[in-house]
Design an enzyme around this catalytic site. Structure first.
Site, short mmCIF file in Angstrom:
data_model
loop_
_atom_site.label_atom_id
_atom_site.label_comp_id
_atom_site.label_asym_id
_atom_site.label_seq_id
_atom_site.Cartn_x
_atom_site.Cartn_y
_atom_site.Cartn_z
N GLU A 134 15.37 80.34 59.08
CA GLU A 134 15.31 79.76 60.43
C GLU A 134 13.95 80.02 61.09
N ARG A 170 28.28 85.08 59.48
CA ARG A 170 27.66 84.34 60.59
C ARG A 170 26.88 83.15 60.07
N SER A 171 26.21 83.31 58.94
CA SER A 171 25.45 82.20 58.35
C SER A 171 26.36 81.01 58.06
N THR A 215 22.17 77.27 52.24
CA THR A 215 23.42 78.00 52.53
C THR A 215 24.60 77.03 52.41
N LEU A 229 16.94 71.11 54.38
CA LEU A 229 15.59 70.84 54.89
C LEU A 229 14.54 71.45 53.96
P1 TGC Z 1 5.41 70.12 65.80
O1 TGC Z 1 4.24 69.22 65.97
O2 TGC Z 1 5.42 71.45 66.46
O3 TGC Z 1 6.73 69.35 66.26
C1 TGC Z 1 7.11 68.10 65.70
C2 TGC Z 1 8.11 67.48 66.66
O4 TGC Z 1 9.26 68.33 66.76
C3 TGC Z 1 9.42 68.81 68.12
N1 TGC Z 1 9.82 70.22 68.00
C4 TGC Z 1 11.04 70.66 68.26
N2 TGC Z 1 12.13 70.04 68.71
C5 TGC Z 1 13.25 70.78 68.85
N3 TGC Z 1 13.31 72.08 68.56
C6 TGC Z 1 12.24 72.74 68.08
N4 TGC Z 1 12.31 74.04 67.76
C7 TGC Z 1 11.02 72.03 67.93
N5 TGC Z 1 9.78 72.36 67.50
C8 TGC Z 1 9.05 71.24 67.56
C9 TGC Z 1 8.08 68.62 68.76
O5 TGC Z 1 8.19 68.48 70.16
C10 TGC Z 1 7.58 67.35 68.08
O6 TGC Z 1 8.28 66.27 68.67
P2 TGC Z 1 7.55 64.82 68.80
O7 TGC Z 1 8.51 64.00 69.60
O8 TGC Z 1 6.25 65.09 69.50
O9 TGC Z 1 7.36 64.33 67.40
O10 TGC Z 1 5.61 70.25 64.26
P3 TGC Z 1 4.88 71.15 63.26
O11 TGC Z 1 4.86 70.44 61.95
O12 TGC Z 1 3.60 71.66 63.84
O13 TGC Z 1 5.97 72.32 63.22
C11 TGC Z 1 5.58 73.57 63.02
C12 TGC Z 1 6.77 74.53 63.10
C13 TGC Z 1 6.26 75.86 62.65
C14 TGC Z 1 7.22 74.63 64.55
C15 TGC Z 1 7.97 74.05 62.29
O14 TGC Z 1 7.59 73.47 61.12
C16 TGC Z 1 8.93 75.18 61.98
O15 TGC Z 1 9.74 75.55 62.83
N6 TGC Z 1 8.88 75.76 60.74
C17 TGC Z 1 9.88 76.72 60.29
C18 TGC Z 1 10.88 75.98 59.44
C19 TGC Z 1 12.24 76.57 59.52
O16 TGC Z 1 12.61 77.27 60.45
N7 TGC Z 1 13.06 76.23 58.56
C20 TGC Z 1 14.45 76.63 58.58
C21 TGC Z 1 15.23 75.89 57.54
S1 TGC Z 1 16.97 75.92 57.82
C22 TGC Z 1 17.41 77.50 57.56
O17 TGC Z 1 16.67 78.39 57.34
C23 TGC Z 1 18.85 77.72 57.64
S2 TGC Z 1 19.35 79.31 57.39
C24 TGC Z 1 20.93 79.05 57.82
C25 TGC Z 1 21.79 80.22 57.83
O18 TGC Z 1 22.28 80.58 56.74
O19 TGC Z 1 22.07 80.75 58.97
P1 FAD Z 2 6.89 80.21 52.92
O1 FAD Z 2 6.92 79.12 53.92
O2 FAD Z 2 6.26 79.92 51.61
O3 FAD Z 2 6.20 81.49 53.57
C1 FAD Z 2 5.81 82.62 52.77
C2 FAD Z 2 5.12 83.63 53.69
O4 FAD Z 2 3.95 83.02 54.27
C3 FAD Z 2 5.99 84.07 54.87
O5 FAD Z 2 5.77 85.44 55.12
C4 FAD Z 2 5.45 83.26 56.04
O6 FAD Z 2 5.65 83.91 57.30
C5 FAD Z 2 3.98 83.15 55.68
N1 FAD Z 2 3.36 81.97 56.27
C6 FAD Z 2 3.67 80.67 56.03
N2 FAD Z 2 2.88 79.85 56.76
C7 FAD Z 2 2.06 80.66 57.47
C8 FAD Z 2 1.02 80.42 58.42
N3 FAD Z 2 0.69 79.19 58.81
N4 FAD Z 2 0.37 81.50 58.94
C9 FAD Z 2 0.72 82.75 58.58
N5 FAD Z 2 1.70 83.04 57.70
C10 FAD Z 2 2.35 82.00 57.15
N6 FAD Z 2 16.73 76.35 54.39
C11 FAD Z 2 17.45 75.22 54.66
O7 FAD Z 2 16.90 74.14 54.82
N7 FAD Z 2 18.81 75.28 54.75
C12 FAD Z 2 19.50 76.43 54.58
O8 FAD Z 2 20.73 76.44 54.69
C13 FAD Z 2 18.78 77.62 54.27
N8 FAD Z 2 19.43 78.79 54.02
C14 FAD Z 2 18.72 79.86 53.56
C15 FAD Z 2 19.42 81.00 53.08
C16 FAD Z 2 18.72 82.06 52.53
C17 FAD Z 2 19.47 83.23 51.97
C18 FAD Z 2 17.30 82.05 52.50
C19 FAD Z 2 16.51 83.21 51.95
C20 FAD Z 2 16.61 80.95 52.98
C21 FAD Z 2 17.32 79.84 53.49
N9 FAD Z 2 16.64 78.67 53.88
C22 FAD Z 2 17.35 77.53 54.19
C23 FAD Z 2 15.19 78.58 53.72
C24 FAD Z 2 14.40 79.33 54.78
O9 FAD Z 2 14.40 78.64 55.99
C25 FAD Z 2 12.97 79.51 54.24
O10 FAD Z 2 13.03 80.51 53.24
C26 FAD Z 2 12.00 79.91 55.32
O11 FAD Z 2 11.81 78.86 56.23
C27 FAD Z 2 10.63 80.33 54.74
O12 FAD Z 2 10.19 79.41 53.79
P2 FAD Z 2 9.67 79.92 52.34
O13 FAD Z 2 10.70 80.83 51.82
O14 FAD Z 2 9.33 78.74 51.54
O15 FAD Z 2 8.37 80.77 52.67
#
Ligand code: TGC
Ligand code: FAD
Length: 445
Positions: A412, A137-138, A212, A178
Site C-alpha cells: 500500500e 485485516r489484509s 492478496t 495493480l
Molecule cells: P500522480 O501524478 O501523483 O497521480 C496520478 C493521478 O492520481 C491522483 N492521485 C490520487 N487519487 C486518489 N488517491 C490517491 N492516493 C492519489 N494519488 C494520486 C492524482 O490526483 C492524479 O489524478 P489526475 O486526475 O491528475 O490524473 O501519479 P504518480 O504516477 O506520480 O504517482 C506516484 C505515487 C507514488 C503517488 C503512486 O504511484 C503510488 O502511490 N505508488 C505506490 C503504489 C502502491 O501503493 N501500490 C499498492 C498496491 S495494492 C497493495 O499493496 C495492496 S496490499 C493489500 C493488503 O493485503 O492489505
Molecule cells: P519497489 O517498488 O521495487 O521498491 C523497492 C524499494 O525501492 C523500496 O524500498 C522502495 O521504497 C524504494 N523506492 C522505490 N521507488 C523509489 C523512489 N522513487 N525513491 C526512493 N526509493 C524508492 N499489490 C497489489 O496490487 N495487490 C495486492 O493485493 C497486494 N498485496 C500484497 C501483499 C504482500 C504480502 C506484499 C508483500 C505486497 C503486496 N502488494 C500488492 C504489492 C505491494 O504494494 C508492493 O510490494 C509495494 O507497492 C512495493 O513495490 P515493490 O515490492 O515492487 O518494490
C-alpha cells in the site's frame, strides 16, 4: 466505561515451546481486569488501550461495532492464529462469518449489502482484526477497500447489483491486481498488462505480482492499459479461460494470508466488465486511499497487542531482584509504545472525521499509514526485545506481529514512498522521479 485496577491474569498461550509438540489449542484464560492505567474496559475479555479516552469521541454504534468485533475475534481467531500463521494457512471457514459480522464492506450502503457504517466503524474493525493478525485485516481490507469500493464508486448499476451483495456476505472473494513484478511503487511506469479492444470484448494479457487473496478469489479487479495507454479497471471472473493464480510460497511475513501471482493470457471479457466510472491512475490510487486509511487504524491494533504482551511480561519477569518493568530501559520502550499508540489513535480518529466529512486528502492518509505502521513495527521490535529469548517463539505473539508489519510497512505504498508523497505535498518539489513517458499501446501494433 470504567478502569478496573484488578491485576491481570496472564493469558494462556496457545502452546508451549518446551513441549516441542504441535500447538495445543486452548481458550485464553478469562479476563480478570485491566493491565494498568490507560486501558478502557469495553466489557470484553481484553480492554482496549486508550490512554486519552478517544473511545469517548466515538458514537455508541461505533463502540458497539468495535466491541462485537473484539469479542468475535477473541473467540474465533486468537486461540488459533499462531498455528494458522505457522502453517501458512488462511482460515477460509471464517469468510462467511466475517460477512455476518459486517467486516466485508462495512461502509457500503445497506442497499448493496453493506452496513452503511461510518469511517470510524470501518477503522475499528481494521483495528480489531489486526490486533489478532495483519493477514486477517489484509483479507478484509482487500475485499472492502480494493474490490467493493471500486465497484461501488466506479461500477455500473448492474455491476454493483451483481457483485456487491455477494462480496458483502463472503459468497464471493475478490482480489485487486495493480502491482507488477517490475516495481510496484511506480504502477503507471511499470504497467505492462494490456487490455486490447476486440469488438464488444476486451482481451487482457499480462501478469500481476504479490496479489492478496489471489488464489481465494472468484473475481479479480485488474488494472490494465487500454489501446490508448490509459489505465482502466476490469472485473474479471477468475474462472475465465486464460486466467491463472499461482500461490507465492515461503513467505516469512503475513503467513496467515494468501498471496499470489496472477497470469492473464488473452483473457476475454465483455466490454461491460470494464469499470465505466474512472480512467487513469487515479482509479486504483483512489482505492489505495481507502485501504491505507484502514491500515492507519489496523496497525494500532497490532501495536496494542504487542504493548499489552510486553507490559504483562515485564511485570512478571524478575531479574536482579525485581521485575524488569521496574527498570528504566524497559520503561522507556513501554512508554514509547504507549505514546506512539496514543498519538496514532488521535490521528486515526481525525482521519475518520475528515473522511466522513468528505474532506480527506490522500496525503493526509499517507501520513496516517506511514507513521502508524512504522510506530507499530518499532513497537513490535521493542516488545520482542522485552520478551528476551521467549520473544523469538510463537509461544508469544510479538514476533509474528513484527514479521507481519514488515509487509504492512511495504505494501500500500512503502514507508519511503509515503515520505516522498508527503515531501511533495509540503515542499511542492517531486523527489519521486518521473514515470517513463506514457505511450499509446495501439501505436506499437
Ligand atoms: P500522480 O501524478 O501523483 O497521480 C496520478 C493521478 O492520481 C491522483 N492521485 C490520487 N487519487 C486518489 N488517491 C490517491 N492516493 C492519489 N494519488 C494520486 C492524482 O490526483 C492524479 O489524478 P489526475 O486526475 O491528475 O490524473 O501519479 P504518480 O504516477 O506520480 O504517482 C506516484 C505515487 C507514488 C503517488 C503512486 O504511484 C503510488 O502511490 N505508488 C505506490 C503504489 C502502491 O501503493 N501500490 C499498492 C498496491 S495494492 C497493495 O499493496 C495492496 S496490499 C493489500 C493488503 O493485503 O492489505
Ligand atoms: P519497489 O517498488 O521495487 O521498491 C523497492 C524499494 O525501492 C523500496 O524500498 C522502495 O521504497 C524504494 N523506492 C522505490 N521507488 C523509489 C523512489 N522513487 N525513491 C526512493 N526509493 C524508492 N499489490 C497489489 O496490487 N495487490 C495486492 O493485493 C497486494 N498485496 C500484497 C501483499 C504482500 C504480502 C506484499 C508483500 C505486497 C503486496 N502488494 C500488492 C504489492 C505491494 O504494494 C508492493 O510490494 C509495494 O507497492 C512495493 O513495490 P515493490 O515490492 O515492487 O518494490
Amino acid at each position: 466505561m470504567t478502569n478496573d485496577p484488578t491485576p491481570v491474569t496472564p493469558t494462556a498461550f496457545p502452546f508451549s515451546v518446551a513441549e516441542g509438540v504441535a500447538p495445543r489449542e486452548r481458550e485464553p484464560a478469562p479476563y480478570q481486569g485491566v493491565p494498568g492505567p490507560g486501558f478502557v474496559n469495553w466489557r470484553v475479555r481484553f480492554p482496549m488501550f486508550d490512554f486519552l479516552q478517544v473511545s469517548e469521541l466515538l458514537t455508541a454504534e461505533e463502540r458497539e461495532i468495535g466491541r462485537a468485533a473484539r469479542k468475535f475475534l477473541e473467540a474465533e481467531c486468537l486461540p488459533h492464529i499462531n498455528r494458522w500463521w505457522e502453517n501458512a494457512e488462511f482460515p477460509t471457514h471464517l469468510i462467511r462469518k466475517f460477512g455476518e459480522m459486517g467486516f466485508l464492506g462495512p461502509t457500503i450502503p445497506t442497499e448493496y449489502g453493506g452496513l452503511g457504517a461510518s469511517a470510524a466503524s470501518y477503522g475499528l474493525v481494521a483495528y480489531e482484526l489486526e490486533r489478532i493478525d495483519s493477514g486477517l485485516r489484509s483479507f478484509c481490507s482487500v475485499q472492502s477497500s480494493l474490490v467493493m469500493y471500486p465497484i461501488y464508486a466506479f461500477g455500473s448499476e448492474e455491476q454493483k447489483r451483481e457483485y456487491l451483495p455477494k462480496l458483502a456476505t463472503g459468497e464471493y472473494v475478490g482480489c485487486f491486481g495493480l502491482t507488477e513484478s517490475d516495481g510496484g511503487s511506480d504502477p503507471d511506469g511499470n504497467m505492462k498488462t494490456r487490455a486490447r479492444r476486440d469488438g464488444d470484448f476486451y482481451r487482457l494479457s499480462g501478469s500481476k505480482m504479490w496479489i492478496t487473496n489471489g488464489n481465494l478469489a472468484q473475481i479479480a479487479v485488474i488494472w490494465a492499459k487500454d489501446d490508448e495507454g490509459v489505465v482502466r479497471g476490469f472485473i474479471v471472473p477468475t474462472d475465465t479461460p486464460g486466467f491463472k493464480a499461482n500461490k507465492i510460497q515461503h513467505k516469512i511475513s503475513l503467513r496467515a494470508s494468501v498471496t499470489s501471482e496472477l497470469v492473464l493470457e488473452d483473457v476475454r471479457v465483455p466490454a461491460s466488465a470494464m469499470l465505466p466510472g474512472v480512467q487513469g491512475l487515479k482509479g486504483p490510487l483512489s482505492c489505495l486511499t481507502q485501504a491505507r486509511y484502514g491500515i492507519a487504524w489496523g496497525a494500532l491494533g497490532a501495536l496494542e497487542a504487542v504493548y499489552t504482551e510486553a507490559l504483562e511480561y515485564a511485570k512478571s519477569r524478575t531479574t536482579f531482584g525485581s521485575s524488569i518493568a521496574s527498570r528504566q530501559l524497559v520503561q522507556e520502550k513501554l512508554v514509547r509504545m504507549a505514546s506512539d499508540h496514543t498519538k496514532g489513535l488521535l490521528l486515526a480518529w481525525r482521519l475518520a472525521q475528515l473522511k466522513d466529512a468528505g474532506k480527506l486528502k490522500p496525503a493526509q492518509v499517507s501520513l496516517g499509514k506511514r507513521d502508524n505502521v512504522r510506530a507499530a513495527l518499532n513497537g513490535a521490535r521493542a516488545a520482542r526485545e522485552i520478551l528476551g529469548g521467549s520473544g523469538i517463539t510463537l509461544e508469544y505473539h510479538s514476533i509474528r506481529h513484527m514479521l507481519n508489519l514488515e509487509t504492512v510497512d511495504t505494501y500500500e505504498g512503502t514507508h519511503d514512498i509515503h515520505t516522498l508523497i508527503l515531501g511533495r505535498e509540503f515542499t511542492g518539489e517531486n523527489a519521486l522521479g518521473e514515470s517513463p513517458k506514457k505511450e499509446a499501446v495501439g501505436s506499437r501494433g
